[in-house]
Design an enzyme around this catalytic site. Structure first.
Site, PDB file in Angstrom:
ATOM      1  N   ARG A  46     -24.420 -60.546 -26.639  1.00 50.13           N
ATOM      2  CA  ARG A  46     -24.367 -61.320 -25.408  1.00 50.13           C
ATOM      3  C   ARG A  46     -23.610 -60.552 -24.333  1.00 50.13           C
ATOM      4  O   ARG A  46     -23.953 -60.566 -23.159  1.00 50.13           O
ATOM      5  CB  ARG A  46     -23.699 -62.688 -25.631  1.00 50.13           C
ATOM      6  CG  ARG A  46     -23.734 -63.570 -24.367  1.00 50.13           C
ATOM      7  CD  ARG A  46     -22.957 -64.879 -24.515  1.00 50.13           C
ATOM      8  NE  ARG A  46     -21.526 -64.631 -24.618  1.00 50.13           N
ATOM      9  CZ  ARG A  46     -20.793 -64.883 -25.704  1.00 50.13           C
ATOM     10  NH1 ARG A  46     -21.343 -65.412 -26.782  1.00 50.13           N
ATOM     11  NH2 ARG A  46     -19.508 -64.617 -25.711  1.00 50.13           N
ATOM     12  N   TYR A  98     -36.867 -68.503  -0.977  1.00 49.11           N
ATOM     13  CA  TYR A  98     -37.572 -68.790  -2.224  1.00 49.11           C
ATOM     14  C   TYR A  98     -37.207 -70.202  -2.706  1.00 49.11           C
ATOM     15  O   TYR A  98     -36.040 -70.584  -2.702  1.00 49.11           O
ATOM     16  CB  TYR A  98     -37.207 -67.742  -3.272  1.00 49.11           C
ATOM     17  CG  TYR A  98     -37.609 -68.100  -4.674  1.00 49.11           C
ATOM     18  CD1 TYR A  98     -38.923 -68.436  -4.976  1.00 49.11           C
ATOM     19  CD2 TYR A  98     -36.677 -68.117  -5.704  1.00 49.11           C
ATOM     20  CE1 TYR A  98     -39.298 -68.789  -6.265  1.00 49.11           C
ATOM     21  CE2 TYR A  98     -37.042 -68.455  -6.995  1.00 49.11           C
ATOM     22  CZ  TYR A  98     -38.353 -68.793  -7.266  1.00 49.11           C
ATOM     23  OH  TYR A  98     -38.713 -69.147  -8.530  1.00 49.11           O
ATOM     24  N   ASP A 170     -31.101 -60.661  -1.443  1.00 48.50           N
ATOM     25  CA  ASP A 170     -32.198 -60.729  -2.399  1.00 48.50           C
ATOM     26  C   ASP A 170     -33.231 -59.692  -1.952  1.00 48.50           C
ATOM     27  O   ASP A 170     -33.919 -59.867  -0.940  1.00 48.50           O
ATOM     28  CB  ASP A 170     -32.797 -62.140  -2.399  1.00 48.50           C
ATOM     29  CG  ASP A 170     -33.937 -62.305  -3.393  1.00 48.50           C
ATOM     30  OD1 ASP A 170     -34.515 -61.290  -3.810  1.00 48.50           O
ATOM     31  OD2 ASP A 170     -34.282 -63.460  -3.707  1.00 48.50           O
ATOM     32  N   LYS A 195     -40.435 -59.025 -11.044  1.00 43.74           N
ATOM     33  CA  LYS A 195     -41.432 -58.673 -10.041  1.00 43.74           C
ATOM     34  C   LYS A 195     -41.675 -57.164 -10.017  1.00 43.74           C
ATOM     35  O   LYS A 195     -42.178 -56.606 -10.975  1.00 43.74           O
ATOM     36  CB  LYS A 195     -40.983 -59.226  -8.683  1.00 43.74           C
ATOM     37  CG  LYS A 195     -40.511 -60.690  -8.707  1.00 43.74           C
ATOM     38  CD  LYS A 195     -41.513 -61.655  -9.300  1.00 43.74           C
ATOM     39  CE  LYS A 195     -41.194 -63.127  -9.052  1.00 43.74           C
ATOM     40  NZ  LYS A 195     -39.962 -63.643  -9.653  1.00 43.74           N
TER      41      LYS A 195
END
Length: 379
Positions: A46, A98, A170, A195
């Site tokens: 983790r 977004y 972003d 993306k």
């Protein structure tokens, strides 16, 4: 190293055990320790994993940053930045955003006493009246999703630095190939690595890149404590995708420009949103801060109601009607019913996200096939 070389080599050394040129997938949750606390830099996956560590070094190099953090999704990365805030803090962000970002801001963090200002960010000075001693973060997208607004990163950064406010950008739509916000003054760069970085629509991942050591430590603490970290298989897939980022982005840009010019002349198209046009708002800013104009194109259908828009959106054969963007395959998206459904109608329509708006992620197929598909669907 130049960009293409970094995309292929940064963070990736031959495996010390076998000499493998490609970073192995370390499919392990835990690591042997010689004695308590005496380990080889890895304790539990983790917190960190060798495959993910290689990806994070590569991500940092692409954005000319010192530090990279990979997350299980773009929203996991966004959530981690938001956790730097406390009740009573204020955030300035854009009014074309977004839908997932809008949702987490308004439906999750607003409940904890964080105030969000959604502004027209076409001019940097528009943020000045909203700055006060409670302002801790400015969060921008550029180009924006889906109306492709261009925000002057350098102009905003000058204001945020003068007021000691964090600036996060972003950079998903542009990718590091087209734009590097840290070079323009941003403190944190966020990506949905799903993306363009991954590039093949086969993995979901997010990323943060930054330079400040203390800020990195603060984000790493949240990253490890809250656990929105990806597995090694996903890290491997994004590393592999990044190796062709420069090649794919050239093709996305070339095809995107041809699609945009085709649509601009089409009689069924009303408005078109693509920053490469000289009459696009802030086109000059796009020319200054981007190396090209990308493969994202949005447009509205002249006189089309929702039913007609749905009919056209479902008529494509090469473009796939689907959420997401940035893969090698071309996608068509209806923001109102798909990616931006969480934004109230009156708010999204203020910035042009109307029922007849369609968003294209132009892929790297043969351009003649893409134009023929558009011509057929727009009959």
């Amino acid at each position: 190293m130049k960009f293409a070389t970094k995309a292929i080599h940064a963070g990736q050394e031959p495996d010390p055990t076998t000499g493998a040129v490609m970073t192995p997938i370390y499919q392990t949750s835990t690591y042997w320790q010689k004695s308590p606390g005496d380990h080889k830099g890895f304790e539990y996956s983790r917190g960190t994993n060798p495959t993910r560590k290689a990806l994070e070094a590569c991500l940092a190099a692409l954005e000319n940053a010192k530090y990279g953090l990979a997350f299980s999704s773009g929203m996991g990365a966004t959530d981690t930045v938001m956790k730097l805030l406390q009740p009573g803090d204020e955030v300035i962000t854009g009014n074309d955003l977004y839908g997932g970002s809008y949702r987490i801001f308004t439906k999750v963090y607003a409940k904890y006493g964080i105030k969000f200002h959604f502004l027209d960010l076409s001019k940097p000075e528009n943020i000045v009246p909203y700055l006060n001693d409670k302002t801790k973060l400015v969060w921008i997208e550029t180009p924006t999703n889906p109306t492709m607004q261009i925000v002057d990163i350098e102009g905003i950064a000058k204001i945020t630095k003068a007021n000691k406010v964090l600036l996060t950008v972003d950079n998903t739509f542009a990718s590091p190939y087209l734009q590097n916000p840290i070079d323009l003054g941003a403190d944190i760069v966020m990506h949905s690595a799903t993306k363009y970085l991954g590039g093949h629509s086969d993995v979901v991942m997010g990323a943060l890149m930054l330079n400040d050591e203390q800020l990195y430590k603060d984000l790493w603490f949240i990253y490890n404590a809250c656990g929105a970290t990806p597995g090694p298989q996903d890290a491997f897939l994004v590393l592999r995708g990044i190796k062709t980022l420069h090649l794919r982005m050239k093709a996305h840009c070339e095809n995107g420009a041809k699609v945009a010019h085709f649509l601009k002349k089409h009689p069924k198209v009303d408005k078109i949103y693509w920053p490469g046009f000289e009459d696009h708002p802030n086109h000059d800013v796009a020319k200054k801060q981007m190396r090209d104009f990308g493969g994202m194109v949005s447009f509205t259908l002249k006189g089309a109601d929702l039913q007609e828009t749905f009919r056209i959106a479902g008529s494509f054969e090469v473009f796939s009607l689907a959420e997401s963007l940035g893969g090698v395959e071309s996608l068509i998206n209806h923001p109102v019913s798909m990616t931006h459904g969480s934004i109230p109608k009156e708010e999204r329509e203020k910035v042009g996200v109307t029922d007849n708006l369609l968003r294209l992620s132009v892929g790297v197929e043969d351009i003649d096939d893409l134009l023929a598909d558009l011509e057929r669907a727009l009959k």
